[in-house]
Structures are given as structure tokens and as C-alpha cells.
Design a protein around this motif. Structure first.
Motif, short mmCIF file in Angstrom:
data_model
loop_
_atom_site.label_atom_id
_atom_site.label_comp_id
_atom_site.label_asym_id
_atom_site.label_seq_id
_atom_site.Cartn_x
_atom_site.Cartn_y
_atom_site.Cartn_z
N SER A 162 -4.61 91.21 -62.31
CA SER A 162 -4.60 89.89 -61.69
C SER A 162 -3.55 89.02 -62.39
N LEU A 163 -2.67 88.44 -61.60
CA LEU A 163 -1.59 87.60 -62.12
C LEU A 163 -1.47 86.34 -61.29
N ARG A 164 -0.80 85.34 -61.83
CA ARG A 164 -0.46 84.14 -61.08
C ARG A 164 1.05 83.99 -61.05
N PRO B 6 14.26 75.12 -58.18
CA PRO B 6 13.00 75.86 -58.20
C PRO B 6 12.87 76.77 -59.43
N VAL B 7 11.71 76.69 -60.07
CA VAL B 7 11.43 77.51 -61.26
C VAL B 7 10.28 78.45 -60.95
N LEU B 8 10.49 79.75 -61.10
CA LEU B 8 9.45 80.74 -60.89
C LEU B 8 8.83 81.12 -62.23
N THR B 9 7.51 81.04 -62.31
CA THR B 9 6.79 81.34 -63.55
C THR B 9 5.74 82.40 -63.27
N LEU B 10 5.76 83.47 -64.06
CA LEU B 10 4.77 84.53 -63.96
C LEU B 10 3.76 84.35 -65.09
N GLU C 57 6.40 73.44 -53.30
CA GLU C 57 5.71 74.17 -54.36
C GLU C 57 4.88 75.29 -53.74
N ILE C 58 4.83 76.41 -54.43
CA ILE C 58 4.02 77.55 -53.99
C ILE C 58 3.28 78.10 -55.21
N SER C 59 2.01 78.42 -55.01
CA SER C 59 1.22 79.07 -56.06
C SER C 59 0.54 80.28 -55.44
N LEU C 60 0.73 81.44 -56.07
CA LEU C 60 0.15 82.68 -55.57
C LEU C 60 -0.74 83.30 -56.64
N GLU C 61 -1.92 83.75 -56.22
CA GLU C 61 -2.77 84.55 -57.11
C GLU C 61 -2.70 85.99 -56.63
N LEU C 62 -2.23 86.85 -57.52
CA LEU C 62 -2.00 88.25 -57.17
C LEU C 62 -3.17 89.11 -57.63
#
Length: 757
Positions: free
Chosen positions: A649-651, A662-666, A724-729
């Protein structure tokens, strides 16, 4: 061929300063009904021939202006205008118009007779194409009189794949505006030509005026004159001092002038060293004289005051360095220019820019102590106009510059910096020192191939090695030493830097002849670099070892360390970079190898041909929020997989930054909170996506996660209205998501669950 990110102008896409092909300055912005008087005045100045070429038949300026500024209810119209001069006058306009919902727009331009041939038609076409593409327009069409060869050339030389059809006396041209590599290269080429033309008066001025020249040896104006004269500037120098000039007297050996306007000969560059309250007057006088470049040494300007000064300079047709600059030097034999408070240094391969003037002087002195010559040095000061981004383009084309060193305290346009650094870094190494430990700055440098140094000392350690003009051929290094303790320090640093070390320990009793034999063998081997580490033990003298280095020749990168040697930490000795400490040498070599590996890596933005861009754009039309179903549909348009999967599980978040975009953060969720695994700036290359998931290697298959990153980055680039986008993987699938559009605050229920399929 992969995806081509759209070019990033130095200033705003729809509003901001622009450069003409001859380097002169202008201002571009959107036009509206309130600009009608400017349009009428502009059209009245045009020749009947220019009006006929645009409107195909006689028309009054008043009627034509209304036509250009009006739009029917069923139309979408974007009109740009370009202003130049002081006071500003309109010199060009361009527009596109399309029926709402259509993907084809008609485009047209009109340029003042006196400004034709200066690249304004091409500039307007580029900006309109970038704006239209963001709004879903796929192609442009235009109708041009067959005799209007200048306008036809603008289209044919644009880099777009133009189709032309002649019908009687008209030519219809049509082309897709979705950016391809050739068109992007033309955009970059046009901006480079304009930037180089605007900087030429700074680096190769025909004459220099020193405004505020003084007879006082402690005065700034005196020191500027002294540096110009003692540096043997290859052109006339004109002291400007009202009191001395009116007397017809001299400052030193040079005749003084009361005003810039009274200078009889050519003058391209004005160095302004007067009190703050007189700077604007000096700038205006220089503009009236036709000066193209100004260096303002005067300090004490607030940010807004500095911007106003730069705006004034642009309206006068000048570019401005400063205010608060220390000046610039250029050691080219055709210039020998020391225009400021720094004497002319020894020529060499290193170009330096610094926002801090005092630090810049110290850096120059340190470089000289290392035996490292300077090609040019620029003190940016408040960088109200000229910035590192401009200088990078000059140094890209400067054959005398082999290494670029930047001391950066802030960024004006980091996205533009990244694009330039990525291109220029493929030819020349760029070293940067930034006082911040901001992870976004680190990400910017890593993605752009910039060699980040933690300190100025480290930067010069690396610069000494890179100044040799060669890079490691591979990651194998032969370490030849006569002392185990220092060798262990070097070994650890080299291995941490990703290098494979072949260590040859000659022992503490090694003599100079043994070092010479080992060096000769290493030069004939397959290693990419050779590192000699010497500690005086009484069996070989330091003089013998240094003589060996001076004679060393070969096609491999050579560096050496002499422990206990006095002087600077690093210096250049012939074809060898010489260091005092083994860790300094090892870290420098590690940085050089990391840069070589980045430079050899193709710059690839994957194409992702299955994206449904038109469907995504239509989905967002007129929307301020998205329902759960609409959000899922939007992600689906970009091939982002929805639903629960198996695995870690990741965000993954994508948030805007006011400077970096835009900044992508894992993130890895843990009981103690989210752990940041990595951050990258959009747009992502294939390599960027690989680096972002590297911390997870060995725990999962990285390929599907890289795919998600690349698709999310592309979504952000194609749809700027997505804030803005937030994804829960859940494994390599999206279990929950939130999509927020611009101007819409975050909802209380932050995540939506995709419906099962």
C-alpha cells in the motif's frame, strides 16, 4: 519518438517581457476591448500594403480595430499584442479564433512595418499555438495572399508540418499544433538567437560608458575605470561625470563627458555607479543614447523598485544586469572586459555566475589560486532582468567555456532552468551551489543533470576535475597508493559514489619509479580513470611525485592527492587535478562519474499513445468540481488503473508549487505517519520514474508503478486546470483517489472509492 513537453517561456505564456530576433526588448500580453485606442493608433501607422496583406481589401483603421477585438458569441477568440518603446506603442498583434467545440482555429498576424523581420510573427505563432493546444485546439489554418511571402515563410519555417493549397491568389495553410520534436527545437532555437543577441552588447561591447566616473581612488566609479583600463578592454571607454565633463577635463587619462548623450563614439554598455536617486535618470539617458546593455552597481533597491527599474530598461530597449551587481568580466581576447569592481582574471575554461557580489569576488580569487582560469564571470545582483537562464544560453555557445558554475540563492523560473540545463548539460557540465537543503531543489538538480555541490569548496573540487575537459570512460578506477589509511578513506568515498575500484597498494617504501611504472600500466588498462594517492614517507619525495604528474599524458581522466601539501584544496596541474585530501578527490570523481552516466542516458519522455486527451478536456469543460464518476473517468482517460490489487500500500500525491510547478511525492504509510520515499518535479522522464521507485526495489515489480507515475505526470502537463491529485495505491492499482480542480478548496471527504468493475 516520445512525448515532447511544451517549451516554457522565461516569463508568462500570455503576458510578460519578450525578446526580438535582434535582441531588443518588448512586452507581450492579452488584448481586450480597452485596448481599442492602441489598436487604432497602431493601424494608422501601417502602410496600405501591410493592411491589404492582412485584410485582403481596403478597410479603415477604426473598423479594422473593432474587427480584431470583437468576437461572436459562438466563437472562442484569443488576441495577443506586443508593445515596445517608452511610452509603449503597439507593434504587432496576432489572434486565433474557432467555433466553440471545434478543434480547428484560424490564425492571423499583423506586424508594424518597422518591426517586420524581427521574429514577431514567429513569436506570436508560437505563443498562440501553446495557448490553443492547452485549450483543446488540434490544428491551425490560415488564409494568406500568395504574394505575402514573408507570412508564408513564418508558417513554413515554424517547425510544424505545414500543408499548403493555392486557390487563385490565396494560399490556405493548415497544420497540426500538437508539439513534435522539430517544432520544439525551432521554438528553442528562436529564443536562443534572441537571447544571444540581447547579451552580445554585454560581452562584446563596441564601447563602454562609466556613468558616475570619479577621480577619487576610493570611489566605485574610479575602480570601474581602473579595471577597464588595466584589463586592456578592446574598445573605447567613456567616463561620464557632469561636473568634470562640463569643464572639458579628464578622469585619469580619459576625456570625461557631462552626459551619456554627448559621447561621440559607439557605446553599447553603460556601467552605472551613481547614487540610488540618480540611477533612473542615468538609465533614461543611456536609453536615449541607444545603449543596449546596462550594469547597475548601485545597491539599496527593494524588490519592487528593482522590477520597476528593469521594466524601464526594457521600454528603453535595454537589458539590465543588477541592480546591486558587482559587474561582469569576459576574458575573450577580442573583449578583455572587466566592467565592474572585479579585475580581469587569468583566462580559462570556467564560467561563473553568482547572486552574491562579495561571494563572487572571493570565488574568483579562489579559482585563481587553484590555477583555474575564467572564461567569464557575472554578478547577478537582484537579477531583476538578466538571470542564470540567460547566461546558460550564452555559455552553451561559448567555445571557451567548458564548465559552468552557478551560485544560486533563489530561482526565478525553475521549470525553464530545468529545460535549459537538461539540454545544455548534455554538452557541458553545470555545477551548482544552493544554500538551501530543500529536497525540491535537490530533485530539480538531479532531474536536470546539474552537479549539486554541498559547499563552494566541493564545487571547486569538482570543477578542477571537469576543467581538464574529459570524463571517466567507465565506472572503473585504478587507485594507486602508498599508504593504507588515506587509501581506505578514498576507497569508501569512491564505492559510495558507484565506482568500481581496482586498488594497487605499492606500500610505504614505494619510490617514484614504482609510481611511474604503475601509472604507465594503468594508462594502458581498461579503467576509465586513474587516481594516484601519495603520502611522503621518505622513500620518494614530493618533488619527484609532482614531476611525475607534470609529465603525465594519456587519454584517461587523471587525479592525484598529495597528503600534507600546503595551499588550496584542489588545483589543476597540466592534465592532472591535484588534491590535498583523498576524500575530496574521491567525491569529485564520484560526481564526475554520476554526471557522465546522466549525460549518456537518453532524455526520454514516453509517448503513451493510448491517452484519450480530447475526452479528458471535454470532461473538464466548465467544471469546478468533479463527481466520483467523473474523477474515475478522468483517470481512465489517462490509463490509470482503478480498483484494489495485491501488494504494498502506497500513497502518491501531486501538488502544485508556486515556483517548481507540479510536485509528485511517493509515500509509504506507516503507524507513525507517511514516510516520503521520493519527490520529483513534473514532467517525468522514464529515468525520473525509475529513480522515484528505486527505494522499493526488491520489494515489488517496479514497472507498473513507474507506468502510473508517468501517466499521472502526463495528466498534470496536459490539464493545467487540475490542481491536486491524491492516489492511494493497493498494489499497482488505485484503490482511492481525490481530484481537485483549480479554485476549488479541498473537500472534507478527501478520497473517493472507485466503483468495482
Amino acid at each position: 519518438m516520445g512525448y515532447v513537453p511544451p517549451p516554457t517561456p522565461q516569463h508568462g505564456l500570455e503576458e510578460g517581457p519578450v525578446l526580438l530576433k535582434d535582441g531588443r526588448t518588448a512586452f507581450l500580453r492579452r488584448a481586450g476591448p480597452k485596448d481599442l485606442p492602441l489598436f487604432v493608433e497602431f493601424l494608422r501607422r501601417l502602410s496600405p500594403e501591410s493592411l491589404r496583406m492582412r485584410f485582403f481589401s481596403p478597410i479603415s483603421p477604426e473598423k479594422a480595430s473593432e474587427l480584431l477585438l470583437s468576437a461572436k458569441p459562438e466563437e472562442e477568440k484569443v488576441v495577443l499584442m506586443v508593445l515596445a518603446g517608452d511610452p509603449p506603442r503597439m507593434v504587432a498583434t496576432g489572434e486565433y479564433v474557432r467555433l466553440k467545440g471545434e478543434d480547428t482555429a484560424e490564425v492571423a498576424f499583423l506586424v508594424d512595418d518597422a518591426f517586420q523581420g524581427k521574429g514577431l510573427g514567429t513569436l506570436l505563432l508560437e505563443r498562440l499555438a501553446l495557448i490553443a493546444a492547452k485549450r483543446g485546439v488540434r490544428r491551425f489554418q490560415a488564409f494568406v495572399l500568395a504574394e505575402n511571402q514573408k507570412m508564408l515563410n513564418v508558417f513554413m519555417e515554424s517547425g510544424f508540418q505545414v500543408r499548403a493549397h493555392r486557390d487563385s491568389g490565396e494560399v490556405e495553410v493548415e497544420f497540426e499544433i500538437l508539439l513534435e520534436e522539430r517544432a520544439a527545437e525551432r521554438f528553442e532555437w528562436r529564443e536562443k538567437v534572441s537571447t544571444l543577441a540581447s547579451l552580445h552588447p554585454f560581452f562584446f561591447p563596441r564601447g563602454v560608458a562609466v556613468v558616475g566616473a570619479s577621480r577619487d581612488p576610493e570611489g566605485i566609479g574610479y575602480r570601474v575605470l581602473e579595471n577597464l583600463i588595466f584589463g586592456r578592454f578592446q574598445g573605447p571607454v567613456y567616463p561620464v561625470n557632469e561636473a568634470i565633463g562640463k569643464e572639458g577635463s579628464t578622469v585619469g587619462p580619459l576625456l570625461a563627458y557631462p552626459r551619456v548623450e554627448s559621447i561621440p563614439g559607439p557605446v553599447d554598455l553603460a556601467v552605472i555607479a551613481v547614487p540610488k536617486e540618480r540611477v533612473l535618470e542615468a538609465l533614461e539617458a543611456s536609453g536615449r543614447r541607444g545603449v543596449r546593455a546596462s550594469v547597475v552597481l548601485t545597491t539599496g533597491f527593494q524588490d519592487q523598485e528593482a522590477r520597476e527599474l528593469a521594466d524601464k530598461a526594457r521600454r528603453l530597449g535595454m537589458r539590465l544586469l543588477g541592480p546591486g551587481s558587482l559587474g561582469l568580466v569576459h576574458t575573450h581576447p577580442d573583449a578583455r572586459l572587466a566592467a565592474g569592481l572585479t579585475p580581469l582574471p587569468k583566462p580559462g575554461p570556467l564560467a561563473i555566475s553568482s547572486q552574491s557580489g562579495t561571494l563572487g569576488r572571493a570565488v574568483m580569487a579562489y579559482a585563481e589560486g587553484m590555477g583555474l582560469g575564467i572564461s567569464s564571470f557575472v554578478s547577478l545582483g537582484a537579477k531583476a532582468d538578466i538571470s542564470s537562464n540567460d547566461l546558460l544560453q550564452f555559455w552553451d555557445e561559448d567555445e571557451r567555456t567548458r564548465v559552468i558554475l552557478l551560485y544560486l540563492e533563489s530561482f526565478g523560473n525553475p521549470r525553464r532552468f530545468s529545460r535549459l540545463a537538461r539540454r545544455i548539460g548534455k554538452k557541458k557540465p553545470i555545477l551548482a551551489v544552493h544554500p538551501s537543503r530543500d529536497p525540491l531543489v535537490r530533485a530539480l538538480f538531479a532531474q536536470a543533470g546539474v552537479i549539486r555541490a554541498n559547499s563552494l569548496e566541493e564545487a571547486f573540487d569538482v570543477a578542477a576535475l571537469l576543467a581538464l575537459g574529459r570524463l571517466p570512460e567507465n565506472n572503473r578506477v585504478r587507485l594507486i597508493s602508498n599508504a593504507s589509511g588515506p587509501s581506505n578513506l578514498a576507497l569508501e568515498a569512491l564505492r559510495e559514489g558507484g565506482l568500481f575500484v581496482e586498488h594497487l597498494d605499492l606500500g610505504s617504501t614505494a619510490k617514484a619509479v614504482e609510481f611511474a611504472r604503475a601509472l604507465e600500466e594503468a594508462l594502458q588498462s581498461e579503467v576509465g580513470s586513474v587516481f594516484l594517492l601519495f603520502v611522503p614517507m621518505g622513500f620518494a619525495s614530493e618533488e619527484e611525485f609532482l614531476a611525475l604528474l607534470e609529465r603525465a599524458e594519456g587519454n584517461k581522466l587523471l587525479l592525484a592527492c598529495v597528503m600534507g601539501s600546503p595551499g588550496v584544496r584542489a588545483r589543476v596541474m597540466g592534465q592532472v587535478a591535484l588534491y590535498r585530501f583523498p576524500e575530496s578527490a574521491a567525491i569529485a570523481l564520484s560526481r564526475a562519474w554520476a554526471y557522465k552516466a546522466w549525460r549518456d542516458e537518453p532524455l526520454h519522455f514516453p509517448d503513451l499513445p493510448d491517452l484519450r486527451l480530447e475526452e479528458a478536456r471535454k470532461l473538464l469543460e466548465g467544471k469546478k468540481t468533479l463527481s466520483q464518476e467523473e474523477g474515475a473517468a478522468l483517470l481512465g482517460c489517462f490509463g490509470l488503473p482503478l480498483g484494489k490489487g495485491e501488494g504494498l500500500s502506497l500513497r502518491l500525491t501531486a501538488k502544485p508549487h508556486p515556483l517548481f510547478g507540479p510536485v509528485l511525492t511517493l509515500l509509504l504509510p506507516t503507524p507513525l505517519g507517511d514516510q516520503v520515499l521520493g519527490e520529483r518535479l513534473s514532467p517525468l522522464t522514464q529515468k525520473d520514474a525509475q529513480e522515484l521507485v528505486r527505494p522499493l526495489e526488491g520489494h515489488l515489480d517496479p514497472a507498473p508503478y513507474q507506468e502510473i507515475l508517468l501517466r499521472l505526470s502526463r495528466l498534470l502537463e496536459e490539464l493545467p486546470q487540475v490542481e491536486e491529485i491524491s492516489l492511494e495505491l493497493s498494489g499497482p492499482r488505485i484503490a482511492r483517489f481525490e481530484v481537485r480542480l483549480q479554485g476549488n478548496p479541498p473537500p472534507r471527504n478527501r478520497h473517493a472509492h472507485p466503483k468495482p468493475h
